[in-house]
Design a protein around this motif. Structure first.
Motif, short mmCIF file in Angstrom:
data_model
loop_
_atom_site.label_atom_id
_atom_site.label_comp_id
_atom_site.label_asym_id
_atom_site.label_seq_id
_atom_site.Cartn_x
_atom_site.Cartn_y
_atom_site.Cartn_z
N LEU A 91 13.44 4.38 5.74
CA LEU A 91 12.66 3.73 4.63
C LEU A 91 11.14 4.03 4.68
O LEU A 91 10.56 3.80 3.78
CB LEU A 91 12.93 2.28 4.66
N GLU A 92 10.63 4.41 5.78
CA GLU A 92 9.24 4.76 6.08
C GLU A 92 8.62 3.56 5.79
O GLU A 92 7.43 3.33 5.10
CB GLU A 92 8.79 6.01 4.98
N ALA A 93 9.00 2.12 6.20
CA ALA A 93 8.61 0.87 6.03
C ALA A 93 7.60 0.54 7.15
O ALA A 93 7.61 1.00 8.27
CB ALA A 93 9.74 -0.14 5.93
N VAL A 94 6.72 -0.40 6.75
CA VAL A 94 5.77 -1.13 7.73
C VAL A 94 6.01 -2.89 7.50
O VAL A 94 6.02 -3.16 6.49
CB VAL A 94 4.49 -0.54 7.42
N SER A 95 5.81 -3.28 8.53
CA SER A 95 6.18 -4.96 8.36
C SER A 95 5.14 -5.59 8.88
O SER A 95 4.13 -5.25 9.67
CB SER A 95 7.43 -5.24 9.01
N SER A 96 4.70 -6.90 8.33
CA SER A 96 3.70 -7.53 8.88
C SER A 96 4.18 -9.13 8.86
O SER A 96 4.82 -9.72 8.10
CB SER A 96 2.79 -7.73 7.56
N THR A 97 4.31 -9.52 10.20
CA THR A 97 4.92 -10.70 10.61
C THR A 97 4.16 -12.01 10.06
O THR A 97 4.54 -12.77 9.47
CB THR A 97 5.11 -10.95 11.91
N LEU A 98 2.84 -11.54 9.90
CA LEU A 98 1.88 -12.58 9.30
C LEU A 98 2.19 -12.90 8.12
O LEU A 98 2.02 -14.20 7.57
CB LEU A 98 0.49 -12.14 9.74
N HIS A 99 2.44 -11.78 7.23
CA HIS A 99 2.59 -11.89 5.83
C HIS A 99 3.90 -12.05 5.27
O HIS A 99 4.19 -12.24 4.06
CB HIS A 99 1.82 -10.88 4.97
N GLN A 100 4.92 -12.13 6.34
CA GLN A 100 6.35 -12.02 6.11
C GLN A 100 6.61 -10.88 4.95
O GLN A 100 7.32 -11.20 3.99
CB GLN A 100 7.09 -13.39 5.74
N LYS A 101 6.26 -9.76 5.19
CA LYS A 101 6.50 -8.80 4.24
C LYS A 101 6.80 -7.44 4.70
O LYS A 101 6.38 -7.22 5.99
CB LYS A 101 5.05 -8.54 3.11
N VAL A 102 7.55 -6.45 4.24
CA VAL A 102 7.88 -5.21 4.59
C VAL A 102 7.58 -4.41 3.40
O VAL A 102 8.01 -4.66 2.36
CB VAL A 102 9.38 -5.04 4.89
N LYS A 103 6.62 -3.50 3.59
CA LYS A 103 6.22 -2.55 2.49
C LYS A 103 6.60 -1.28 2.82
O LYS A 103 6.77 -0.70 4.07
CB LYS A 103 4.66 -2.72 2.30
N TYR A 104 7.06 -0.37 1.84
CA TYR A 104 7.57 0.94 1.94
C TYR A 104 7.28 1.82 0.57
O TYR A 104 7.15 1.26 -0.51
CB TYR A 104 8.95 0.80 2.02
N PRO A 105 7.07 3.01 0.82
CA PRO A 105 6.85 3.92 -0.40
C PRO A 105 8.06 4.40 -1.22
O PRO A 105 9.18 4.31 -0.56
CB PRO A 105 6.24 5.35 0.11
N SER A 106 8.00 4.35 -2.41
CA SER A 106 9.25 4.60 -3.29
C SER A 106 8.59 5.16 -4.71
O SER A 106 7.71 4.28 -5.39
CB SER A 106 9.97 3.41 -3.57
N ASN A 107 9.09 6.40 -4.84
CA ASN A 107 8.60 6.77 -6.25
C ASN A 107 7.31 6.98 -6.52
O ASN A 107 6.67 6.54 -7.52
CB ASN A 107 9.44 6.47 -7.45
N GLY A 108 6.20 7.08 -5.51
CA GLY A 108 4.89 7.12 -5.81
C GLY A 108 4.14 5.72 -5.53
O GLY A 108 3.05 5.53 -6.15
N GLN A 109 5.08 4.63 -5.47
CA GLN A 109 4.36 3.25 -5.52
C GLN A 109 4.68 2.79 -4.27
O GLN A 109 5.38 3.49 -3.22
CB GLN A 109 5.18 2.31 -6.56
N VAL A 110 3.96 1.47 -3.94
CA VAL A 110 4.26 0.88 -2.82
C VAL A 110 5.19 -0.28 -3.13
O VAL A 110 4.74 -1.11 -3.94
CB VAL A 110 2.93 0.40 -1.91
N LYS A 111 6.27 -0.51 -2.51
CA LYS A 111 7.16 -1.71 -2.85
C LYS A 111 7.19 -2.54 -1.44
O LYS A 111 6.79 -2.08 -0.60
CB LYS A 111 8.76 -1.10 -3.13
N GLU A 112 7.58 -3.85 -1.88
CA GLU A 112 7.56 -4.79 -0.90
C GLU A 112 8.80 -5.65 -0.91
O GLU A 112 9.21 -5.96 -2.03
CB GLU A 112 6.35 -5.56 -0.85
#
Length: 144
Positions: A91-112
């Motif tokens: 998914l080419e994702a990055v997570s933040s345990t502090l913020h409890q989010k996973v962000k990943y690129p999708s169609n030129g946007q950053v989704k979470e």
């Protein structure tokens, strides 16, 4: 398959994705859908767990779909699945345990994907309450 999975642990430290019986049953998977997986796993508690089998499924995250190899483990967990490094990489994702989010690129946007603090707390409490009573780790002796 249109099955909305909840109580998923996102663990970038794990090397394999795990599926527990609730999801397996909820997806109405059949034994013929499984392939053999005979390598033992080590649980969070340090115990060796023998997996049942393995299955490849398409996982939809937002509008993105990736193929994931799940190891089916017949053991108790307050979670229904564990998503691990292979999923993060696909998914080419990055997570933040502090913020409890996973962000990943999708169609030129950053989704979470946003975690649910209340659900995370509930899963943690359930896991603690389910642990077998092993007695106190510290004992005291009185000298007579």
């Amino acid at each position: 398959m249109g099955y909305d999975v909840r109580r998923v642990l996102v663990d970038q430290g794990s090397a394999v994705e795990i599926m527990y019986p609730d999801v397996y049953k909820g997806l109405n998977l059949k034994p013929e859908n499984l392939t053999v997986y005979d390598s033992p796993l080590v649980s969070f508690e340090g115990k060796t767990v023998t997996p049942r089998d393995q299955i490849k499924l398409s996982i939809q995250t937002g509008s993105d779909v990736v193929e994931v190899d799940f190891i089916v483990v017949d053991a108790y967990s307050p979670y229904t699945a564990i998503m691990a490094r292979p999923w993060f990489h696909d998914l080419e994702a990055v997570s933040s345990t502090l913020h409890q989010k996973v962000k990943y690129p999708s169609n030129g946007q950053v989704k979470e994907i946003v975690g649910n603090q209340s659900m995370a707390r509930q899963c943690m409490v359930t896991a603690i309450l389910h642990r077998p009573n092993t007695g106190s780790s510290a004992s005291t002796k009185k000298n007579s």
